[in-house]
Design an enzyme around this catalytic site. Structure first.
Site, PDB file in Angstrom:
ATOM      1  N   ASN A   1      41.539 -19.498  17.975  1.00  0.00           N
ATOM      2  CA  ASN A   1      41.258 -20.648  18.593  1.00  0.00           C
ATOM      3  C   ASN A   1      41.242 -20.560  20.273  1.00  0.00           C
ATOM      4  OD1 ASN A   1      38.638 -22.095  19.628  1.00  0.00           O
ATOM      5  ND2 ASN A   1      40.460 -23.280  20.153  1.00  0.00           N
TER       6      ASN A   1
ATOM      7  N   GLY B   1      29.940 -15.885  25.803  1.00  0.00           N
ATOM      8  CA  GLY B   1      30.455 -14.628  24.761  1.00  0.00           C
ATOM      9  C   GLY B   1      31.067 -13.710  26.039  1.00  0.00           C
ATOM     10  N   SER B   2      31.232 -13.976  26.979  1.00  0.00           N
ATOM     11  CA  SER B   2      32.703 -13.432  27.629  1.00  0.00           C
ATOM     12  C   SER B   2      33.644 -12.689  27.503  1.00  0.00           C
ATOM     13  CB  SER B   2      32.684 -13.657  29.046  1.00  0.00           C
ATOM     14  OG  SER B   2      33.439 -14.518  29.337  1.00  0.00           O
ATOM     15  N   ASN B   3      34.460 -13.724  26.559  1.00  0.00           N
ATOM     16  CA  ASN B   3      35.217 -13.422  25.577  1.00  0.00           C
ATOM     17  C   ASN B   3      35.521 -12.192  24.502  1.00  0.00           C
ATOM     18  OD1 ASN B   3      38.546 -15.089  26.048  1.00  0.00           O
ATOM     19  ND2 ASN B   3      37.171 -16.335  27.135  1.00  0.00           N
TER      20      ASN B   3
ATOM     21  N   HIS C   1      41.940 -21.765  24.148  1.00  0.00           N
ATOM     22  CA  HIS C   1      41.247 -23.110  24.737  1.00  0.00           C
ATOM     23  C   HIS C   1      41.398 -22.713  26.137  1.00  0.00           C
ATOM     24  CE1 HIS C   1      40.807 -27.315  24.503  1.00  0.00           C
ATOM     25  NE2 HIS C   1      41.755 -27.380  25.599  1.00  0.00           N
TER      26      HIS C   1
HETATM   27  C1  GRF Z   1      36.409 -20.272  27.218  1.00  0.00           C
HETATM   28  O1  GRF Z   1      36.881 -20.636  28.290  1.00  0.00           O
HETATM   29  C2  GRF Z   1      37.411 -20.562  26.405  1.00  0.00           C
HETATM   30  O2  GRF Z   1      38.367 -21.180  26.383  1.00  0.00           O
HETATM   31  C3  GRF Z   1      36.627 -21.750  25.423  1.00  0.00           C
HETATM   32  O3  GRF Z   1      34.787 -21.992  25.443  1.00  0.00           O
HETATM   33  C4  GRF Z   1      34.932 -20.317  26.875  1.00  0.00           C
HETATM   34  C5  GRF Z   1      34.362 -19.060  26.520  1.00  0.00           C
HETATM   35  O4  GRF Z   1      33.478 -18.809  27.106  1.00  0.00           O
HETATM   36  N1  GRF Z   1      36.545 -21.873  23.640  1.00  0.00           N
HETATM   37  P1  GRF Z   1      33.008 -17.234  27.040  1.00  0.00           P
HETATM   38  O5  GRF Z   1      31.592 -18.440  26.045  1.00  0.00           O
HETATM   39  O6  GRF Z   1      34.100 -16.247  26.140  1.00  0.00           O
HETATM   40  O7  GRF Z   1      32.689 -16.735  28.749  1.00  0.00           O
END
Ligand code: GRF
Length: 341
Positions: free
Chosen positions: A103, A12-14, A105
């Protein structure tokens, strides 16, 4: 304010980055996080940030997409951001939010996309393929995996000593930049441009009164360069507002016949001003001149009494002329504005 939801299955860092980017402002709000994993680390992180988080088991995602859609609609979610969401996304959801699901990626799509290409698998494949560059892509979700239109994409260099882990860290850094950027782009493309309020509406709102000035059809509008809210106002050129917007002065002028500097003077005003000038200033002035002339003629005739009388009359008519002139000029304009002339 536009509400968005984040769907995430993992760390969940994003998701955290989106919340920190948007939730302190007033344009976009991450109002909901949905997950398909009961113990996903993202749940605790969202709870700490005060974002409502709901876990739906995988069978619900697959068999009851309506339950998900109802949850989204109840919270007025306009855009969905998939941030490491590894679950099947029903066509019903994709179609209901067509063009509004993004999304992220971890590669330069279309390279290293498709089934099985997620997380560490992608970075491993990039290094094994001997690529010198990788990156991250945000794309619109369609019913085909990783194939929707690209919204934002950014590169990172792959160095000879990079490992899947070090590459992942570099890619994450650009993800934190491009995901908010793509969300903003998407929200901006759905939001109609704000139509600035007219001065009438702004004042009516500030004073808490209804704005009753009727809109004036475009064809009846007068050019009015004396107001800053006149033809220069950007709303004039706005297609949504072309007929509705009326500058304050134009509308109020039509509402109460008060004189302004831009309308042509009615002919009766002109006639009255000429009559008043003749009656009040010119005639008494001429009489005063005649009496003044009489003063010297009487004096040379030796008629001192007549000269004194003429002098007194000249004085009186000069005063009358002066007083009437002042009255005419000071009262005429207010009286004419009050509609008495
Ligand atoms: C990210 O690298 C994104 O590109 C992919 O999954 C990963 C999720 O990372 N779809 P996080 O959970 O947001 O750290």
């Amino acid at each position: 304010m536009t509400n968005i939801a984040v769907f995430a299955s993992g760390n969940g860092s994003n998701a955290v980055n989106l919340v920190k980017t948007f939730n302190s402002g007033n344009r976009i709000h991450v109002a909901l996080c949905l997950t398909d994993r009961e113990n996903a680390p993202v749940i605790e992180k969202m709870n700490e940030l005060g974002v409502e988080t709901i876990y739906f088991p995988r069978n619900v995602w697959k068999e009851d997409p309506q339950a998900i859609l109802d949850t989204l609609r109840q919270r007025d979610i306009k855009v969905i951001a998939l941030a490491g969401f590894l679950c099947f996304l029903s066509e019903d959801i994709v179609n209901a939010y067509e063009g509004r699901i993004l999304n992220i990626h971890p590669s330069l799509l279309p390279a290293f996309g498709g089934k099985g290409m997620h997380g560490a698998n992608v970075h491993k494949a990039v290094i094994e393929a001997g690529e010198t560059k990788s990156g991250a892509t945000v794309h619109v979700v369609t019913n085909e995996i990783d194939a929707g239109p690209i919204v934002v994409q950014r590169e990172v260099a792959v160095l000879p000593d990079d490992t899947p882990e070090s590459l992942e860290a570099k890619v994450h850094e650009v993800e934190y930049l491009i995901f908010p950027e793509a969300v903003m782009k998407t929200v901006a493309s759905m939001t109609p441009p704000a139509v600035p309020k007219s001065v009438d509406d702004a004042w009516a709102e500030a004073l808490g009164v209804p704005n009753n000035v009727p809109p004036v059809p475009q064809k009846d509008r007068q050019p009015d360069n004396s107001t800053t809210d006149g033809p220069h106002n950007p709303t004039d050129s706005h297609p949504l507002n072309a007929t509705a917007y009326q500058p304050y002065k134009t509308a109020s002028r039509q509402a109460n016949t008060a004189a302004t500097t831009t309308e042509p003077m009615p002919p009766t005003f002109l006639v009255w001003s000429v009559i008043m000038t003749i009656l009040c200033c010119t005639i008494p002035g001429i009489v005063a001149i005649i009496y003044s002339a009489k003063v010297s003629s009487r004096f040379y005739e030796g008629d001192m009494e007549g000269a004194r009388r003429a002098s007194r009359n000249a004085e009186i008519w000069i005063i009358i002329s002066f007083v009437l002139g002042v009255i005419t000029n000071t009262l005429y304009i207010p009286l004419s504005i009050a509609g008495l002339f």
